[in-house]
Design a protein around this motif. Structure first.
Motif, short mmCIF file in Angstrom:
data_model
loop_
_atom_site.label_atom_id
_atom_site.label_comp_id
_atom_site.label_asym_id
_atom_site.label_seq_id
_atom_site.Cartn_x
_atom_site.Cartn_y
_atom_site.Cartn_z
N UNK A 93 0.80 -1.05 0.03
CA UNK A 93 0.03 0.04 -0.01
C UNK A 93 0.96 1.16 0.03
N UNK A 94 2.00 1.29 0.71
CA UNK A 94 2.77 2.37 0.89
C UNK A 94 3.60 2.57 -0.60
N UNK A 95 3.71 1.69 -1.44
CA UNK A 95 4.51 1.60 -2.61
C UNK A 95 3.56 2.31 -3.48
N UNK A 96 2.22 1.91 -3.40
CA UNK A 96 1.28 2.33 -4.38
C UNK A 96 0.12 3.54 -4.16
N UNK A 97 0.81 4.11 -3.11
CA UNK A 97 -0.02 5.15 -2.66
C UNK A 97 -1.57 4.96 -2.12
N UNK A 98 -1.60 3.72 -1.70
CA UNK A 98 -3.05 3.50 -1.17
C UNK A 98 -3.08 3.51 0.31
N UNK A 99 -4.11 3.44 0.89
CA UNK A 99 -4.38 3.52 2.28
C UNK A 99 -5.59 2.54 2.79
N UNK A 100 -5.76 2.12 4.29
CA UNK A 100 -6.88 1.55 4.35
C UNK A 100 -8.04 2.53 4.97
N UNK A 101 -9.08 2.36 4.27
CA UNK A 101 -10.26 3.09 4.47
C UNK A 101 -11.18 2.07 5.78
N UNK A 102 -11.19 1.12 6.21
CA UNK A 102 -11.46 0.10 7.31
C UNK A 102 -10.68 -1.00 7.43
N UNK A 103 -10.16 -1.30 8.48
CA UNK A 103 -9.47 -2.52 9.21
C UNK A 103 -10.02 -3.12 10.31
N UNK A 104 -10.27 -4.37 10.00
CA UNK A 104 -11.06 -5.36 11.17
C UNK A 104 -10.26 -6.55 11.22
N UNK A 117 -10.37 -3.01 3.81
CA UNK A 117 -11.04 -2.03 2.77
C UNK A 117 -9.87 -1.05 2.46
N UNK A 118 -9.52 -1.25 1.34
CA UNK A 118 -8.42 -0.57 0.76
C UNK A 118 -8.87 0.54 -0.41
N UNK A 119 -8.19 1.85 -0.38
CA UNK A 119 -8.55 2.88 -1.41
C UNK A 119 -7.20 2.85 -2.14
N UNK A 120 -7.09 2.85 -3.25
CA UNK A 120 -5.73 2.90 -4.25
C UNK A 120 -6.22 3.75 -5.38
N UNK A 121 -5.29 4.70 -5.85
CA UNK A 121 -5.41 5.39 -7.05
C UNK A 121 -5.63 4.49 -8.17
N UNK A 122 -6.54 4.84 -9.13
CA UNK A 122 -7.01 4.11 -10.09
C UNK A 122 -5.87 3.64 -11.04
#
Length: 286
Positions: A93-104, A117-122
């Motif tokens: 995620x750090x390499x691709x500029x993504x982040x966790x929207x939700x972690x359970x 739940x991951x949000x990543x640039x398209x």
């Protein structure tokens, strides 16, 4: 013989002069025509009577709408070490500029899992998918979808531009209003238009967010030999039963309080039962 050669040379010279005269006349005529046309065009442009320019070729100077696609997906992996797998996902995620929207974090019978739940640039969506498949664990489920929202986005943009134009017109009308009734009526129109503008702006912002950042549902599951989430034991069940019984007893007492008038009557009959019985006997003997 000499006379013939001399005559032939005169013929050639005369033909050359004739051609030069014709070429010169042609050039002068062309230059005059060009000058006349230029003057006429300038005069037409000055008068405003010049014909409109020809339309551009098909497809020229026509900007096609940018394609808007919402990408979503879900993946599930079985892993040997949940902690190590989670750290690997963190680095991707750090390499691709993504982040966790939700972690359970979840525990179940003989298993532990992360639901992420991951949000990543398209632009990095496919890259992240390929990296996860390459080194996360055993892929058990995968589902990827793409929804084209270009038509909706263009339609909303056009409607928004129209509403903004209407708003500007009503604001101009408001400045010209004279009576209180006219002012209130125009202000109500402006309020409704502003609400529609905010609604369309919000929808466009939502679409931009979903298009710019793709969403991935990722599940990592580790099977364990230990009973991570065991069934409750006998003493635990007995304690819950005692607690439940006490709660039910209190509920009954509270319910009886609603019947206090009837209870008061019963208590009175209990304490005054003898005088009531004696009175009943006397009336019967008499």
């Amino acid at each position: 013989m000499r006379i013939l050669l001399f005559g032939f040379l005169l013929l050639l010279i005369s033909c050359g002069q004739t051609n030069s005269y014709e070429d010169r006349a042609t050039i002068e005529t062309a230059s005059d025509y060009t000058g006349n046309d230029l003057k006429m065009d300038q005069q037409q442009m000055a008068d405003g009577s010049a014909p409109p320019p020809p339309p551009p070729p098909p497809g020229e100077n026509i900007s096609a709408p940018v394609t808007k696609v919402i990408k979503t997906g879900s993946m599930a992996f079985g892993v040997e070490d949940l902690g190590v797998a989670k750290l690997g996902v963190d680095s991707l995620l750090a390499v691709n500029g993504a982040y966790y929207e939700k972690e359970e974090y979840r525990t179940a019978y003989r298993s532990v899992a992360y639901a992420l739940t991951i949000r990543v640039p398209a632009a990095n969506f496919e890259t992240l998918l390929a990296a996860l498949e390459a080194g996360t664990g055993t892929l058990t489920t995968k589902s990827i979808s793409a929804r084209d929202v270009t038509e909706e986005y263009v339609d909303l943009s056009i409607r928004l531009d129209n509403k903004l134009a209407y708003l500007e017109q009503y604001q101009t009308i408001l400045k010209r209003a004279r009576t209180i009734e006219e002012i209130l009526e125009v202000q109500e129109k402006i309020r409704l238009i502003e609400e529609e503008i905010e609604s369309k702006k919000g929808r466009l912002k939502f679409l931009d967010d979903r298009v710019g950042l793709s969403t991935l549902q990722l599940t990592l599951t580790e099977d364990t030999d230990a009973y991570v989430a065991e069934e409750p034991g006998v003493f635990s069940r007995a304690g819950k039963a005692l607690l439940g019984g006490a709660t039910n007893f209190l509920d009954v007492l509270i319910g009886l309080l609603y019947l206090w008038p009837f209870l008061l009557i019963l208590v009175g009959l209990f304490f005054f039962r003898r005088p009531i019985l004696n009175l009943f006997r006397r009336s019967k003997s008499s």
